[in-house]
Design an enzyme around this catalytic site. Structure first.
Site, PDB file in Angstrom:
ATOM      1  N   CYS A  28      50.794  18.498 -49.373  1.00 57.70           N
ATOM      2  CA  CYS A  28      49.596  18.952 -50.089  1.00 57.70           C
ATOM      3  C   CYS A  28      48.665  19.687 -49.131  1.00 57.70           C
ATOM      4  O   CYS A  28      48.331  19.173 -48.063  1.00 57.70           O
ATOM      5  CB  CYS A  28      48.898  17.724 -50.688  1.00 57.70           C
ATOM      6  SG  CYS A  28      47.132  17.948 -50.928  1.00 57.70           S
ATOM      7  N   GLU A  29      48.284  20.909 -49.503  1.00 64.03           N
ATOM      8  CA  GLU A  29      47.475  21.700 -48.576  1.00 64.03           C
ATOM      9  C   GLU A  29      46.014  21.255 -48.530  1.00 64.03           C
ATOM     10  O   GLU A  29      45.253  21.697 -47.679  1.00 64.03           O
ATOM     11  CB  GLU A  29      47.561  23.194 -48.917  1.00 64.03           C
ATOM     12  CG  GLU A  29      46.843  23.613 -50.187  1.00 64.03           C
ATOM     13  CD  GLU A  29      47.005  25.107 -50.467  1.00 64.03           C
ATOM     14  OE1 GLU A  29      47.949  25.717 -49.939  1.00 64.03           O
ATOM     15  OE2 GLU A  29      46.184  25.652 -51.215  1.00 64.03           O
ATOM     16  N   HIS A  30      45.631  20.384 -49.439  1.00 66.36           N
ATOM     17  CA  HIS A  30      44.243  19.921 -49.430  1.00 66.36           C
ATOM     18  C   HIS A  30      44.035  18.688 -48.579  1.00 66.36           C
ATOM     19  O   HIS A  30      42.929  18.425 -48.125  1.00 66.36           O
ATOM     20  CB  HIS A  30      43.775  19.642 -50.866  1.00 66.36           C
ATOM     21  CG  HIS A  30      43.827  20.848 -51.742  1.00 66.36           C
ATOM     22  ND1 HIS A  30      44.576  20.908 -52.896  1.00 66.36           N
ATOM     23  CD2 HIS A  30      43.252  22.056 -51.591  1.00 66.36           C
ATOM     24  CE1 HIS A  30      44.440  22.110 -53.432  1.00 66.36           C
ATOM     25  NE2 HIS A  30      43.649  22.822 -52.672  1.00 66.36           N
ATOM     26  N   HIS A  83      52.144  12.892 -55.495  1.00 62.05           N
ATOM     27  CA  HIS A  83      51.298  13.370 -54.406  1.00 62.05           C
ATOM     28  C   HIS A  83      50.736  12.148 -53.697  1.00 62.05           C
ATOM     29  O   HIS A  83      49.986  11.381 -54.298  1.00 62.05           O
ATOM     30  CB  HIS A  83      50.146  14.212 -54.955  1.00 62.05           C
ATOM     31  CG  HIS A  83      50.611  15.492 -55.585  1.00 62.05           C
ATOM     32  ND1 HIS A  83      50.120  16.719 -55.225  1.00 62.05           N
ATOM     33  CD2 HIS A  83      51.551  15.724 -56.529  1.00 62.05           C
ATOM     34  CE1 HIS A  83      50.717  17.658 -55.933  1.00 62.05           C
ATOM     35  NE2 HIS A  83      51.586  17.082 -56.735  1.00 62.05           N
ATOM     36  N   CYS A 141      48.482  11.891 -51.659  1.00 64.18           N
ATOM     37  CA  CYS A 141      47.017  11.886 -51.571  1.00 64.18           C
ATOM     38  C   CYS A 141      46.411  11.240 -52.811  1.00 64.18           C
ATOM     39  O   CYS A 141      45.302  10.718 -52.766  1.00 64.18           O
ATOM     40  CB  CYS A 141      46.479  13.292 -51.372  1.00 64.18           C
ATOM     41  SG  CYS A 141      47.052  14.466 -52.594  1.00 64.18           S
TER      42      CYS A 141
HETATM   43 ZN   LIG Z   1      46.024  16.319 -51.890  1.00 65.04          ZN
END
Ligand SMILES: [Zn+2]
Length: 225
Positions: free
Chosen positions: A113-115, A182, A184
């Protein structure tokens, strides 16, 4: 927009996992440094993070971590940023005149995940209808893997896989569904272990409800694995 508002907005984009563009946002100087130079630079960045967290970098267990992480970023989990690593196009003529849908399902997918720079783990399902050209099945796995090895948002990953296959096969009739967890979301924040995210891109013939239904019927999406 004042700075505070802008920062708030940037945070919200990350929290909501919103993609800002269909292409991976890369700078024009992205490949001026060699892999070795990148590894060296990232190594000291990781050292600094660990140092700041108060970890003892002389401990035998931690000593090798900065170098290990730097190599993993450049060569493995973000290795698909480099255009040189794009899988070579090897296509074949459709000798059997098979012009039904071809589906490759349950392609294992590991991305990041790029965030949050945390893992995305899931499965990709791909279908296409040949216009005279076919690809080896493993080629589809390699395309998924190449685009997955980037900082990603799932929607963009889905679109990039479809776009690449359309170019390789010379047809619009390509579809992709990705079902992924994900970390995250699953391990931090709202800590929802069971939720998964499904994204899809249906192009050309797959825009027709019948064709789309046939594809979805083949993959019979099971969201727990
Ligand atoms: Zn994320």
């Amino acid at each position: 927009m004042d700075l505070e508002k802008e920062l708030e907005n940037i945070e919200a984009i990350g929290d909501a996992h919103v993609a800002t563009s269909g292409d991976t946002p890369l700078r024009s100087d992205a490949f001026e440094l060699s892999d070795e130079e990148k590894i060296n630079s990232i190594k000291s960045d990781v050292q600094n993070i660990m140092q700041t967290l108060g970890l003892d970098l002389t401990d035998d267990s931690l000593k090798g971590t900065p170098n290990r992480v730097a190599k993993m970023f450049v060569k493995e989990i973000f290795g698909g940023l480099h255009p040189d690593r794009k899988p070579k196009a090897s296509t074949f003529d459709n000798k059997y005149k098979y012009n039904e849908m071809l589906v490759e399902k349950n392609i294992t997918l590991y991305s990041t995940c790029e965030h949050h720079l945390l893992p995305i783990v899931g499965r990709a399902h791909i279908a296409y209808i040949s216009k005279g050209t076919v690809v080896g099945l493993s080629k589809m796995n390699r395309i998924v893997d190449y685009y997955a090895k980037r900082p990603q948002v799932q929607e963009r990953l889905t679109m990039q896989i479809v776009k690449e296959l359309q170019e390789v096969l010379g047809t619009d009739d390509v579809a992709c569904v990705i079902d992924a967890k994900h970390l995250c979301v699953n391990s931090r924040g709202i800590r929802d272990i069971d939720s998964s995210t499904v994204t899809s891109e249906f192009c050309g013939a797959f825009k027709s409800p019948d064709v789309r239904r046939e594809f979805l019927e083949y993959i019979k999406l099971e969201t727990t694995y």
